[in-house]
Design a protein around this motif. Structure first.
Motif, PDB file in Angstrom:
ATOM      1  N   CYS A  94      18.511  10.247  -5.394  1.00 54.46           N
ATOM      2  CA  CYS A  94      18.424  11.073  -4.180  1.00 54.46           C
ATOM      3  C   CYS A  94      18.616  12.558  -4.490  1.00 54.46           C
ATOM      4  O   CYS A  94      18.237  13.407  -3.686  1.00 54.46           O
ATOM      5  N   PHE A  95      19.191  12.858  -5.638  1.00 54.33           N
ATOM      6  CA  PHE A  95      19.476  14.257  -5.987  1.00 54.33           C
ATOM      7  C   PHE A  95      18.302  14.848  -6.766  1.00 54.33           C
ATOM      8  O   PHE A  95      18.427  15.156  -7.951  1.00 54.33           O
ATOM      9  N   TYR A  96      17.187  14.995  -6.098  1.00 54.71           N
ATOM     10  CA  TYR A  96      15.964  15.417  -6.785  1.00 54.71           C
ATOM     11  C   TYR A  96      15.632  16.886  -6.562  1.00 54.71           C
ATOM     12  O   TYR A  96      14.605  17.367  -7.016  1.00 54.71           O
ATOM     13  N   ARG A  97      16.498  17.602  -5.859  1.00 56.06           N
ATOM     14  CA  ARG A  97      16.264  19.029  -5.645  1.00 56.06           C
ATOM     15  C   ARG A  97      17.304  19.840  -6.399  1.00 56.06           C
ATOM     16  O   ARG A  97      18.503  19.538  -6.335  1.00 56.06           O
ATOM     17  N   THR A  98      16.835  20.848  -7.108  1.00 56.89           N
ATOM     18  CA  THR A  98      17.706  21.674  -7.941  1.00 56.89           C
ATOM     19  C   THR A  98      17.605  23.120  -7.479  1.00 56.89           C
ATOM     20  O   THR A  98      16.511  23.611  -7.197  1.00 56.89           O
ATOM     21  N   LEU A  99      18.764  23.774  -7.412  1.00 57.89           N
ATOM     22  CA  LEU A  99      18.766  25.167  -6.989  1.00 57.89           C
ATOM     23  C   LEU A  99      18.181  26.045  -8.098  1.00 57.89           C
ATOM     24  O   LEU A  99      18.664  26.052  -9.227  1.00 57.89           O
ATOM     25  N   ALA A 100      17.112  26.751  -7.752  1.00 60.30           N
ATOM     26  CA  ALA A 100      16.456  27.658  -8.705  1.00 60.30           C
ATOM     27  C   ALA A 100      16.381  29.015  -8.021  1.00 60.30           C
ATOM     28  O   ALA A 100      15.581  29.194  -7.099  1.00 60.30           O
ATOM     29  N   GLY A 101      17.248  29.915  -8.443  1.00 64.14           N
ATOM     30  CA  GLY A 101      17.325  31.197  -7.751  1.00 64.14           C
ATOM     31  C   GLY A 101      17.844  30.968  -6.349  1.00 64.14           C
ATOM     32  O   GLY A 101      18.929  30.419  -6.169  1.00 64.14           O
ATOM     33  N   ASP A 102      17.028  31.323  -5.350  1.00 66.51           N
ATOM     34  CA  ASP A 102      17.455  31.181  -3.958  1.00 66.51           C
ATOM     35  C   ASP A 102      16.829  29.973  -3.264  1.00 66.51           C
ATOM     36  O   ASP A 102      16.905  29.846  -2.047  1.00 66.51           O
ATOM     37  N   GLU A 103      16.195  29.105  -4.063  1.00 66.30           N
ATOM     38  CA  GLU A 103      15.469  27.994  -3.427  1.00 66.30           C
ATOM     39  C   GLU A 103      15.780  26.647  -4.061  1.00 66.30           C
ATOM     40  O   GLU A 103      16.054  26.557  -5.257  1.00 66.30           O
ATOM     41  N   TRP A 104      15.695  25.621  -3.246  1.00 68.29           N
ATOM     42  CA  TRP A 104      15.793  24.258  -3.751  1.00 68.29           C
ATOM     43  C   TRP A 104      14.414  23.845  -4.253  1.00 68.29           C
ATOM     44  O   TRP A 104      13.453  23.822  -3.481  1.00 68.29           O
ATOM     45  N   SER A 105      14.355  23.494  -5.514  1.00 66.40           N
ATOM     46  CA  SER A 105      13.089  23.136  -6.132  1.00 66.40           C
ATOM     47  C   SER A 105      13.078  21.638  -6.437  1.00 66.40           C
ATOM     48  O   SER A 105      14.048  21.100  -6.971  1.00 66.40           O
ATOM     49  N   THR A 106      12.006  20.955  -6.078  1.00 63.26           N
ATOM     50  CA  THR A 106      11.912  19.517  -6.353  1.00 63.26           C
ATOM     51  C   THR A 106      11.635  19.311  -7.834  1.00 63.26           C
ATOM     52  O   THR A 106      10.657  19.819  -8.368  1.00 63.26           O
ATOM     53  N   THR A 107      12.536  18.572  -8.492  1.00 63.61           N
ATOM     54  CA  THR A 107      12.458  18.465  -9.949  1.00 63.61           C
ATOM     55  C   THR A 107      12.341  17.022 -10.439  1.00 63.61           C
ATOM     56  O   THR A 107      12.467  16.770 -11.622  1.00 63.61           O
ATOM     57  N   GLN A 108      12.129  16.100  -9.507  1.00 67.11           N
ATOM     58  CA  GLN A 108      11.952  14.716  -9.930  1.00 67.11           C
ATOM     59  C   GLN A 108      10.747  14.124  -9.225  1.00 67.11           C
ATOM     60  O   GLN A 108      10.539  14.359  -8.032  1.00 67.11           O
ATOM     61  N   PRO A 109       9.974  13.333  -9.949  1.00 63.76           N
ATOM     62  CA  PRO A 109       8.744  12.778  -9.366  1.00 63.76           C
ATOM     63  C   PRO A 109       8.992  11.563  -8.483  1.00 63.76           C
ATOM     64  O   PRO A 109       9.989  10.870  -8.624  1.00 63.76           O
ATOM     65  N   VAL A 110       8.057  11.341  -7.577  1.00 60.24           N
ATOM     66  CA  VAL A 110       8.033  10.096  -6.804  1.00 60.24           C
ATOM     67  C   VAL A 110       7.480   9.005  -7.719  1.00 60.24           C
ATOM     68  O   VAL A 110       6.394   9.143  -8.280  1.00 60.24           O
ATOM     69  N   ILE A 111       8.251   7.940  -7.879  1.00 64.22           N
ATOM     70  CA  ILE A 111       7.824   6.830  -8.740  1.00 64.22           C
ATOM     71  C   ILE A 111       6.917   5.880  -7.964  1.00 64.22           C
ATOM     72  O   ILE A 111       5.925   5.376  -8.479  1.00 64.22           O
ATOM     73  N   LYS A 112       7.278   5.669  -6.726  1.00 63.31           N
ATOM     74  CA  LYS A 112       6.504   4.764  -5.870  1.00 63.31           C
ATOM     75  C   LYS A 112       6.562   5.334  -4.457  1.00 63.31           C
ATOM     76  O   LYS A 112       7.628   5.742  -4.002  1.00 63.31           O
ATOM     77  N   SER A 113       5.449   5.374  -3.776  1.00 55.32           N
ATOM     78  CA  SER A 113       5.432   5.990  -2.448  1.00 55.32           C
ATOM     79  C   SER A 113       6.256   5.163  -1.464  1.00 55.32           C
ATOM     80  O   SER A 113       6.302   3.931  -1.571  1.00 55.32           O
ATOM     81  N   PRO A 114       6.897   5.813  -0.518  1.00 54.11           N
ATOM     82  CA  PRO A 114       7.669   5.081   0.499  1.00 54.11           C
ATOM     83  C   PRO A 114       6.796   4.057   1.225  1.00 54.11           C
ATOM     84  O   PRO A 114       7.256   2.959   1.546  1.00 54.11           O
ATOM     85  N   GLU A 115       5.544   4.391   1.462  1.00 56.18           N
ATOM     86  CA  GLU A 115       4.643   3.456   2.129  1.00 56.18           C
ATOM     87  C   GLU A 115       4.544   2.152   1.334  1.00 56.18           C
ATOM     88  O   GLU A 115       4.588   1.059   1.897  1.00 56.18           O
ATOM     89  N   ALA A 116       4.414   2.292   0.029  1.00 56.13           N
ATOM     90  CA  ALA A 116       4.300   1.106  -0.824  1.00 56.13           C
ATOM     91  C   ALA A 116       5.629   0.343  -0.890  1.00 56.13           C
ATOM     92  O   ALA A 116       5.650  -0.883  -0.907  1.00 56.13           O
ATOM     93  N   ILE A 117       6.728   1.093  -0.906  1.00 56.45           N
ATOM     94  CA  ILE A 117       8.045   0.451  -1.007  1.00 56.45           C
ATOM     95  C   ILE A 117       8.341  -0.406   0.219  1.00 56.45           C
ATOM     96  O   ILE A 117       8.797  -1.532   0.117  1.00 56.45           O
ATOM     97  N   TYR A 118       8.060   0.171   1.384  1.00 61.43           N
ATOM     98  CA  TYR A 118       8.470  -0.499   2.608  1.00 61.43           C
ATOM     99  C   TYR A 118       7.352  -1.327   3.264  1.00 61.43           C
ATOM    100  O   TYR A 118       7.450  -1.741   4.401  1.00 61.43           O
ATOM    101  N   GLU A 119       6.308  -1.589   2.453  1.00 63.90           N
ATOM    102  CA  GLU A 119       5.157  -2.353   2.920  1.00 63.90           C
ATOM    103  C   GLU A 119       5.316  -3.841   2.615  1.00 63.90           C
ATOM    104  O   GLU A 119       4.349  -4.541   2.355  1.00 63.90           O
ATOM    105  N   SER A 120       6.551  -4.315   2.616  1.00 63.28           N
ATOM    106  CA  SER A 120       6.748  -5.715   2.249  1.00 63.28           C
ATOM    107  C   SER A 120       6.475  -6.624   3.449  1.00 63.28           C
ATOM    108  O   SER A 120       6.637  -6.226   4.597  1.00 63.28           O
ATOM    109  N   PRO A 121       6.049  -7.842   3.189  1.00 66.06           N
ATOM    110  CA  PRO A 121       5.601  -8.766   4.241  1.00 66.06           C
ATOM    111  C   PRO A 121       6.648  -9.014   5.334  1.00 66.06           C
ATOM    112  O   PRO A 121       6.303  -9.212   6.484  1.00 66.06           O
ATOM    113  N   GLU A 122       7.916  -8.982   4.950  1.00 71.31           N
ATOM    114  CA  GLU A 122       8.947  -9.364   5.936  1.00 71.31           C
ATOM    115  C   GLU A 122       9.188  -8.288   6.988  1.00 71.31           C
ATOM    116  O   GLU A 122       9.922  -8.530   7.943  1.00 71.31           O
ATOM    117  N   LEU A 123       8.586  -7.108   6.816  1.00 74.74           N
ATOM    118  CA  LEU A 123       8.839  -6.043   7.805  1.00 74.74           C
ATOM    119  C   LEU A 123       7.858  -6.126   8.973  1.00 74.74           C
ATOM    120  O   LEU A 123       6.732  -6.535   8.818  1.00 74.74           O
TER     121      LEU A 123
END
Lengths: 137, 137
Positions: free
Chosen positions: B108-137
């Motif tokens: 969850c800690f994928y944003r890093t402070l770079a100067g005055d901004e939070w920069s996203t520094t970690q990639p998405v491994i699997k999209s939320p759509e794919a993660i939560y697309e399970s049959p039981e939902l």
């Protein structure tokens, strides 16, 4: 606090709780060890970001807490991270003296659940008496 | 919850806040990576300790949150630690699927402070759509 004012943007993106605080986890940048968890308010994060040393907010003393000011165990901050919800910080630090805990241990998380009991699993490196026996106190 | 009752001792030693909660940090036991921070109440800690999988308390949904119940990203708990003040927990876990964050990132800690901004520094491994697309939902 001119520097902090100039950097208001990143401070606004933090989801401060109703007391104006968020938890801040300190992790040793070299070993990966979790050292402690404390709290930050807007001012403490601004100062930490601008000065490069961890400054927390002490809820018990209700004031800024410059980590290491009495023990000498400063935390030099290498990276500051924010989580997905914006309500928790992670500091990657170099822990001066190798001791983060006021009990004289490397980490505050020195108790491990063993069966039904918390068992102390980390040694005291330096006694609290020795740590806080500095001339300025 | 007979097991939890039997283990009341270690639960009593935790300094629950006024809402009956404490922060719980999850760290990958193998890589040392901080995965997330969530909250636990007495019941969630009791269940986590007895069942061996992380169960948190969802403050937004106001109910027990069995981590991974919809995503499959369970956290197998190898160790539970308590800090010096007794008001923060640290879980050493094996993160199933290598993804802890609901955004599909390892941490969850994928944003890093770079100067005055939070920069996203970690990639998405699997999209939320794919993660939560399970049959039981």
């Amino acid at each position: 606090m001119t520097k902090a004012d100039a950097k208001a943007g990143f401070l606004d993106q933090v989801s401060w709780n109703s007391d104006g605080l968020v938890p801040a986890i300190a992790q040793d940048v070299q070993t990966g060890r979790i050292l402690m968890m404390a709290w930050m308010n807007r001012e403490s994060l601004a100062i930490t970001a601008s000065e490069g040393y961890a400054v927390y907010w002490s809820r018990s003393r209700n004031k800024l807490w410059r980590k290491g000011e009495s023990s000498g165990h400063l935390q030099q901050v290498r990276e500051i991270r924010l989580d997905c919800d914006g309500d928790t910080l992670l500091l990657l630090v170099e822990q001066q003296g190798g001791i983060a805990c006021h009990t004289g241990r490397a980490s505050c998380f020195y108790r491990t659940l063993a069966g039904d009991e918390w068992s102390t699993t980390q040694p005291v490196i330096k006694s609290p008496e020795a740590i806080y026996e500095s001339p300025e106190l």
